[in-house]
Every structure is written in C-alpha cells, then in structure tokens.
Write a protein that holds these residues in place. Structure first.
Motif, short mmCIF file in Angstrom:
data_model
loop_
_atom_site.label_atom_id
_atom_site.label_comp_id
_atom_site.label_asym_id
_atom_site.label_seq_id
_atom_site.Cartn_x
_atom_site.Cartn_y
_atom_site.Cartn_z
N GLU A 109 10.31 15.14 26.17
CA GLU A 109 9.79 15.66 25.06
C GLU A 109 7.70 15.74 24.77
OE1 GLU A 109 7.56 11.24 26.34
OE2 GLU A 109 8.84 11.14 24.29
N ILE A 110 7.85 16.43 23.37
CA ILE A 110 6.32 16.62 23.60
C ILE A 110 5.53 16.31 22.89
CG2 ILE A 110 4.94 19.06 22.16
CD1 ILE A 110 7.68 20.19 22.37
N TRP A 111 4.31 15.70 23.15
CA TRP A 111 3.50 14.40 22.51
C TRP A 111 1.82 15.34 22.61
CZ3 TRP A 111 5.17 13.74 27.17
CH2 TRP A 111 4.53 13.02 28.24
N GLY A 112 1.24 15.07 21.76
CA GLY A 112 -0.15 15.54 21.61
C GLY A 112 -1.30 15.01 20.28
N LYS A 113 -2.51 15.51 20.07
CA LYS A 113 -2.86 15.40 19.32
C LYS A 113 -3.71 16.29 18.71
CE LYS A 113 -6.85 12.40 18.45
NZ LYS A 113 -7.98 11.45 19.33
N VAL A 114 -3.56 16.45 16.88
CA VAL A 114 -4.03 17.34 16.34
C VAL A 114 -5.73 16.87 16.23
CG1 VAL A 114 -4.34 19.08 14.26
CG2 VAL A 114 -1.45 18.24 15.02
N PRO B 97 11.10 32.02 22.79
CA PRO B 97 11.77 33.70 23.12
C PRO B 97 12.69 33.17 24.51
CG PRO B 97 9.42 34.00 23.61
CD PRO B 97 9.00 32.44 22.70
N LEU B 98 12.51 32.70 25.56
CA LEU B 98 13.06 32.47 26.48
C LEU B 98 13.69 31.22 26.90
CD1 LEU B 98 10.61 33.05 28.89
CD2 LEU B 98 11.32 34.34 28.25
N SER B 99 14.20 30.74 25.16
CA SER B 99 14.89 29.90 25.56
C SER B 99 16.02 29.82 24.46
CB SER B 99 14.58 28.40 23.98
OG SER B 99 13.13 27.89 25.49
N THR B 100 16.95 28.98 24.64
CA THR B 100 18.31 29.65 24.17
C THR B 100 18.31 28.39 22.74
OG1 THR B 100 19.90 27.70 25.83
CG2 THR B 100 19.40 30.73 25.29
N GLY B 101 18.83 28.27 21.52
CA GLY B 101 18.90 27.84 20.55
C GLY B 101 18.06 27.95 19.36
N LEU C 143 14.81 16.47 23.12
CA LEU C 143 14.52 17.97 23.60
C LEU C 143 14.78 18.05 24.67
CD1 LEU C 143 10.42 18.83 22.84
CD2 LEU C 143 12.37 18.70 21.01
N ARG C 144 15.37 19.40 24.78
CA ARG C 144 15.78 19.91 26.31
C ARG C 144 14.82 20.89 26.86
NH1 ARG C 144 21.64 22.65 25.40
NH2 ARG C 144 22.48 21.15 23.74
N ALA C 145 14.77 20.72 28.13
CA ALA C 145 13.20 21.42 28.82
C ALA C 145 13.60 22.36 28.27
CB ALA C 145 13.64 20.86 30.69
N GLY C 146 12.48 23.29 28.41
CA GLY C 146 12.13 25.02 28.29
C GLY C 146 11.10 25.19 27.57
N PHE C 147 10.49 26.02 26.82
CA PHE C 147 10.11 26.83 26.55
C PHE C 147 9.99 26.96 25.02
CE2 PHE C 147 10.17 28.67 30.50
CZ PHE C 147 9.16 28.46 30.63
#
Length: 186
Positions: free
Chosen positions: A119-124, A144-148, A167-171
């Motif tokens: 997962e990705i989380w954060g604050k704007v 650019p380094l990920s598939t999908g 999410l899948r792990a990746g960039f």
C-alpha cells in the motif's frame, strides 16, 4: 390416410454443430506457492475507449462490468462470458494485491496468482501552513520500471491523508490534482 399425413408433418433433422454463445470461463485464484485463495472476487470487465498510458496528461479507462463471482473454498471459479468478446479479468482478495489480466478471450482454464498486498499512504499538505489539504485526487500508475498499466486513485480526507491498498510491490508514478489548488498539479 390424409389425416395421418397432416398430423405428422414432413420434417428433417439436420446434424448442425451447436455453438455455445456464453461459454464458461474457468480457473483458480492462488498464491505464488500454489495455495488456493477462497472468497476472491473475480470480475469480467469490458474496456471502453481505453487511452494508452503516456499519451496526454490523463490516463482513464472507462469500463463496463459484465459479470462477477467469487472463488470457492478451493480457489476455483466459473463465469459465463460471451464467446466472441475480448475482456479484462480483475481479481481482488483481502490481504492481496489486485490483479488485472488484459485483453483475454475465453480459454479452457486460467490461473491467477495474487501477490501479498502493498500500500501507499501519505499526506498532502500546504507548504506554508503545514495543514493537510482535503479533497485532493491522488492517482498512481506503475512507473517505468514496473509491468502493468492499471491506474489507482483516491481522494484525501479532511486531514489531507490518503491510502491506496491492494497494490503490487513495485515503483509507481504519482500525480495529485486539486480544484481548490490548481497550481498543485504535478
């Protein structure tokens, strides 16, 4: 007699091949080590007017959900799908990254492997005040380094916080958009 001939009309039976207009799509949802995933949600999606990623500022996919089901206790599923239709197959399950198989047709068998969830989380937040900004659209897509090519999006809450799961792990590449802060787009 004439009455018997009328009662039994002259019919011919032809041996024509029967075409199943809605064949079954069958498969299994499992982990990378082959463990079945029961209760996974499987959806057949027809993409409409898909824009290729990288063309233009926005990447949107309009789609129509055609059918859905869940995998049984052994991870197996069956869905009826129009035989000549191309479709995407979307699979989700709690604790796992979602999976989308693109541009499929009905095959004899499909195996979908779900990876553990990331997962990705954060604050704007406002640069000057440090206060969170609500109602900001946060969109991510594989970098650019990920598939999908699937995009994910969410909107910040009252404190400016966001979280995107399954999410899948990746960039990933992230973009944020706000009607109240037009200069924020990046």
């Amino acid at each position: 007699s004439m009455a018997e001939e009328l009662a039994q009309p002259n019919t011919q039976v032809a041996d024509l091949p029967l075409k199943n207009e809605h064949p079954l799509l069958k498969g299994i949802i499992q982990t990378a080590n082959g463990q079945p995933i029961p209760g996974a949600e499987i959806k057949v999606i027809q993409p409409l007017d898909r824009q290729i990623p990288g063309l233009g500022n926005y990447w949107e996919a309009n789609e129509l959900e055609l059918s859905q089901t869940k995998s049984n206790e052994d991870g197996f599923f069956e869905l009826q799908v129009a035989g000549n239709l191309r479709f995407d197959l979307v699979c989700t399950a709690g604790g796992f990254a979602s999976s989308r198989k693109f541009d499929l047709g009905v095959t004899d068998w499909i195996t979908v492997v779900l990876d553990p969830e990331a997962e990705i989380w954060g604050k704007v937040a406002d640069d000057e005040t440090g206060f969170g900004i609500p109602d900001v659209v946060v969109k991510i897509r594989p970098g650019p380094l990920s598939t999908g090519v699937e995009t994910y999006d969410t909107t910040t809450n009252e404190e400016g916080e966001y979280r995107i799961k399954q999410l899948r792990a990746g960039f990933y590449t992230m973009r944020v958009y706000s009607a109240s802060h037009p200069s924020m787009e990046n």
